[in-house]
Design a protein around this motif. Sequence first.
Motif, PDB file in Angstrom:
ATOM      1  N   MET A  38       0.846  -1.441  -0.082  1.00 46.64           N
ATOM      2  CA  MET A  38      -0.113   0.037  -0.123  1.00 46.64           C
ATOM      3  C   MET A  38       0.597   1.326   0.018  1.00 46.64           C
ATOM      4  O   MET A  38       0.502   2.209  -0.819  1.00 46.64           O
ATOM      5  CB  MET A  38      -0.881   0.055   1.396  1.00 46.64           C
ATOM      6  CG  MET A  38      -1.916  -1.115   0.968  1.00 46.64           C
ATOM      7  SD  MET A  38      -2.926  -1.084   2.606  1.00 46.64           S
ATOM      8  CE  MET A  38      -3.884   0.420   2.413  1.00 46.64           C
ATOM      9  N   THR A  39       2.043   1.088   0.807  1.00 47.26           N
ATOM     10  CA  THR A  39       2.856   2.425   0.798  1.00 47.26           C
ATOM     11  C   THR A  39       3.331   2.678  -0.577  1.00 47.26           C
ATOM     12  O   THR A  39       3.503   3.901  -1.036  1.00 47.26           O
ATOM     13  CB  THR A  39       4.044   2.202   1.744  1.00 47.26           C
ATOM     14  OG1 THR A  39       3.262   1.965   3.244  1.00 47.26           O
ATOM     15  CG2 THR A  39       4.908   3.109   2.043  1.00 47.26           C
ATOM     16  N   GLU A  40       3.944   1.426  -1.117  1.00 45.86           N
ATOM     17  CA  GLU A  40       4.450   1.581  -2.679  1.00 45.86           C
ATOM     18  C   GLU A  40       3.555   2.395  -3.473  1.00 45.86           C
ATOM     19  O   GLU A  40       3.888   3.041  -4.324  1.00 45.86           O
ATOM     20  CB  GLU A  40       5.150   0.427  -2.957  1.00 45.86           C
ATOM     21  CG  GLU A  40       6.556   0.101  -2.024  1.00 45.86           C
ATOM     22  CD  GLU A  40       6.773  -1.456  -2.410  1.00 45.86           C
ATOM     23  OE1 GLU A  40       6.258  -2.079  -3.460  1.00 45.86           O
ATOM     24  OE2 GLU A  40       7.856  -1.765  -2.001  1.00 45.86           O
ATOM     25  N   GLU A  41       2.269   1.752  -3.396  1.00 44.90           N
ATOM     26  CA  GLU A  41       1.346   1.921  -4.281  1.00 44.90           C
ATOM     27  C   GLU A  41       0.816   3.676  -4.233  1.00 44.90           C
ATOM     28  O   GLU A  41       0.858   4.348  -5.146  1.00 44.90           O
ATOM     29  CB  GLU A  41      -0.010   1.240  -4.167  1.00 44.90           C
ATOM     30  CG  GLU A  41      -1.120   1.536  -5.220  1.00 44.90           C
ATOM     31  CD  GLU A  41      -2.589   1.001  -4.816  1.00 44.90           C
ATOM     32  OE1 GLU A  41      -3.243   1.075  -5.750  1.00 44.90           O
ATOM     33  OE2 GLU A  41      -2.413  -0.210  -4.151  1.00 44.90           O
ATOM     34  N   ALA A  42       1.022   4.004  -2.962  1.00 46.76           N
ATOM     35  CA  ALA A  42       0.740   5.659  -2.740  1.00 46.76           C
ATOM     36  C   ALA A  42       1.820   6.148  -3.274  1.00 46.76           C
ATOM     37  O   ALA A  42       1.611   7.297  -3.914  1.00 46.76           O
ATOM     38  CB  ALA A  42       0.592   5.692  -1.144  1.00 46.76           C
ATOM     39  N   LEU A  43       3.110   5.762  -2.884  1.00 44.50           N
ATOM     40  CA  LEU A  43       4.419   6.754  -3.490  1.00 44.50           C
ATOM     41  C   LEU A  43       4.239   6.614  -4.893  1.00 44.50           C
ATOM     42  O   LEU A  43       4.582   7.609  -5.728  1.00 44.50           O
ATOM     43  CB  LEU A  43       5.454   5.785  -2.925  1.00 44.50           C
ATOM     44  CG  LEU A  43       5.965   5.969  -1.580  1.00 44.50           C
ATOM     45  CD1 LEU A  43       7.117   5.330  -1.163  1.00 44.50           C
ATOM     46  CD2 LEU A  43       6.183   7.520  -1.161  1.00 44.50           C
ATOM     47  N   SER A  44       3.837   5.552  -5.632  1.00 44.92           N
ATOM     48  CA  SER A  44       3.989   5.484  -7.124  1.00 44.92           C
ATOM     49  C   SER A  44       2.922   6.450  -7.778  1.00 44.92           C
ATOM     50  O   SER A  44       3.124   7.238  -8.624  1.00 44.92           O
ATOM     51  CB  SER A  44       3.558   4.059  -7.583  1.00 44.92           C
ATOM     52  OG  SER A  44       4.566   3.454  -7.249  1.00 44.92           O
ATOM     53  N   ILE A  45       1.639   6.315  -7.049  1.00 46.37           N
ATOM     54  CA  ILE A  45       0.731   7.567  -7.576  1.00 46.37           C
ATOM     55  C   ILE A  45       1.027   9.031  -7.469  1.00 46.37           C
ATOM     56  O   ILE A  45       1.001  10.019  -8.034  1.00 46.37           O
ATOM     57  CB  ILE A  45      -0.547   7.264  -6.693  1.00 46.37           C
ATOM     58  CG1 ILE A  45      -0.998   5.891  -7.158  1.00 46.37           C
ATOM     59  CG2 ILE A  45      -1.658   8.442  -6.949  1.00 46.37           C
ATOM     60  CD1 ILE A  45      -2.622   5.542  -6.303  1.00 46.37           C
ATOM     61  N   ASP A  46       1.602   9.078  -6.159  1.00 40.88           N
ATOM     62  CA  ASP A  46       2.024  10.462  -5.639  1.00 40.88           C
ATOM     63  C   ASP A  46       3.162  10.931  -6.883  1.00 40.88           C
ATOM     64  O   ASP A  46       3.334  12.146  -7.286  1.00 40.88           O
ATOM     65  CB  ASP A  46       2.909  10.567  -4.410  1.00 40.88           C
ATOM     66  CG  ASP A  46       3.295  12.000  -4.099  1.00 40.88           C
ATOM     67  OD1 ASP A  46       2.414  12.885  -4.030  1.00 40.88           O
ATOM     68  OD2 ASP A  46       4.511  12.094  -3.905  1.00 40.88           O
ATOM     69  N   THR A  47       3.995   9.697  -7.191  1.00 43.09           N
ATOM     70  CA  THR A  47       5.156  10.359  -8.127  1.00 43.09           C
ATOM     71  C   THR A  47       4.679  10.599  -9.470  1.00 43.09           C
ATOM     72  O   THR A  47       5.040  11.658 -10.352  1.00 43.09           O
ATOM     73  CB  THR A  47       6.103   9.059  -8.244  1.00 43.09           C
ATOM     74  OG1 THR A  47       6.854   8.491  -7.107  1.00 43.09           O
ATOM     75  CG2 THR A  47       7.318   9.234  -9.106  1.00 43.09           C
ATOM     76  N   VAL A  48       3.646   9.906  -9.956  1.00 38.42           N
ATOM     77  CA  VAL A  48       2.856  10.101 -11.231  1.00 38.42           C
ATOM     78  C   VAL A  48       2.358  11.426 -11.402  1.00 38.42           C
ATOM     79  O   VAL A  48       2.368  12.143 -12.161  1.00 38.42           O
ATOM     80  CB  VAL A  48       1.887   8.779 -11.467  1.00 38.42           C
ATOM     81  CG1 VAL A  48       1.069   9.271 -12.732  1.00 38.42           C
ATOM     82  CG2 VAL A  48       2.597   7.737 -11.659  1.00 38.42           C
ATOM     83  N   ILE A  49       1.721  11.671 -10.164  1.00 36.19           N
ATOM     84  CA  ILE A  49       0.955  13.039 -10.021  1.00 36.19           C
ATOM     85  C   ILE A  49       1.994  14.202 -10.147  1.00 36.19           C
ATOM     86  O   ILE A  49       1.833  15.276 -10.963  1.00 36.19           O
ATOM     87  CB  ILE A  49       0.136  13.140  -8.733  1.00 36.19           C
ATOM     88  CG1 ILE A  49      -0.850  12.269  -8.612  1.00 36.19           C
ATOM     89  CG2 ILE A  49      -0.060  14.623  -8.557  1.00 36.19           C
ATOM     90  CD1 ILE A  49      -1.693  12.118  -7.142  1.00 36.19           C
ATOM     91  N   ARG A  50       3.225  14.051  -9.298  1.00 36.38           N
ATOM     92  CA  ARG A  50       4.266  14.798  -9.539  1.00 36.38           C
ATOM     93  C   ARG A  50       4.610  15.132 -10.994  1.00 36.38           C
ATOM     94  O   ARG A  50       5.160  16.289 -11.406  1.00 36.38           O
ATOM     95  CB  ARG A  50       5.505  14.876  -8.525  1.00 36.38           C
ATOM     96  CG  ARG A  50       4.977  14.849  -7.115  1.00 36.38           C
ATOM     97  CD  ARG A  50       6.099  14.374  -6.114  1.00 36.38           C
ATOM     98  NE  ARG A  50       7.247  15.258  -6.466  1.00 36.38           N
ATOM     99  CZ  ARG A  50       8.514  15.008  -5.823  1.00 36.38           C
ATOM    100  NH1 ARG A  50       8.380  14.094  -5.100  1.00 36.38           N
ATOM    101  NH2 ARG A  50       9.667  15.737  -6.164  1.00 36.38           N
ATOM    102  N   PHE A  51       4.885  14.134 -11.525  1.00 38.68           N
ATOM    103  CA  PHE A  51       5.403  14.145 -12.957  1.00 38.68           C
ATOM    104  C   PHE A  51       4.431  14.774 -13.899  1.00 38.68           C
ATOM    105  O   PHE A  51       4.951  15.441 -14.936  1.00 38.68           O
ATOM    106  CB  PHE A  51       5.566  12.489 -13.207  1.00 38.68           C
ATOM    107  CG  PHE A  51       6.090  12.585 -14.922  1.00 38.68           C
ATOM    108  CD1 PHE A  51       7.282  12.855 -15.355  1.00 38.68           C
ATOM    109  CD2 PHE A  51       4.980  12.099 -15.891  1.00 38.68           C
ATOM    110  CE1 PHE A  51       7.621  12.826 -16.551  1.00 38.68           C
ATOM    111  CE2 PHE A  51       5.544  12.323 -17.102  1.00 38.68           C
ATOM    112  CZ  PHE A  51       6.709  12.278 -17.474  1.00 38.68           C
TER     113      PHE A  51
END
Length: 216
Positions: free
Chosen positions: A108-121
């Motif tokens: 769950m933490t990795e998924e949240a980080l991935s989504i956050d990274t995509v949003i920032r990108f």
Amino acid sequence: MTAVRQDAWSPDDDLILAEVTLRHIREGSTQLAAFEEVGERIGRTSAACGFRWNSCVRKRYEDAIQLAKQQRQKRNYLKKQTVAAPHVSSLSVFETEERPFKTTDVSMTEEALSIDTVIRFLRQWKTTYQELNRQIKTLEKELKEKEEDLYRLQSDNERLSKEVNNVQTDYRAVNDDYKTLIQIMDRARRLAVLNQDEEAKPRFKMDANGNLERIE
């Protein structure tokens, strides 16, 4: 400030991204920290690194990721056991611990980080896109102004060309009239001279006795 690269990802870039990310997973760090470290090393943004990891590189290292997670769990378990029972050796704990821990929270933490990274990108890309649009509009405006200036200059050039042609035509006409006038004046002068010469010559007539008599 290091320039941000925009070129395609090379195999070496992908390898650095995989090695650093797996190391951060093993050490219990976050993937976001891994992306920032990779970005500094290869001259890219952390958002670009995260997007590359989740869209391409991660699929090739699924087994390595699972192994890194297990190693991280064992490291965390070892730390806890060392604090709770200092007399237990680290090596024996590491060798006897075989059952992997649940990874639901980690996923769950990795998924949240991935989504956050995509949003920032995507936000960074949106800013870049808007800036490019502004530049395009500015260039289009400048191009339109240049085209209007070019059209105005062409119109002025055509007008001036017509005026020059008209002036040249008038000049040729005046020049022809001048030459004709000169010819007339020269002819009149020569006639005047001839008349004067004829008037200046004395005229004579013969009388009954055969003598010449001057006529005034």
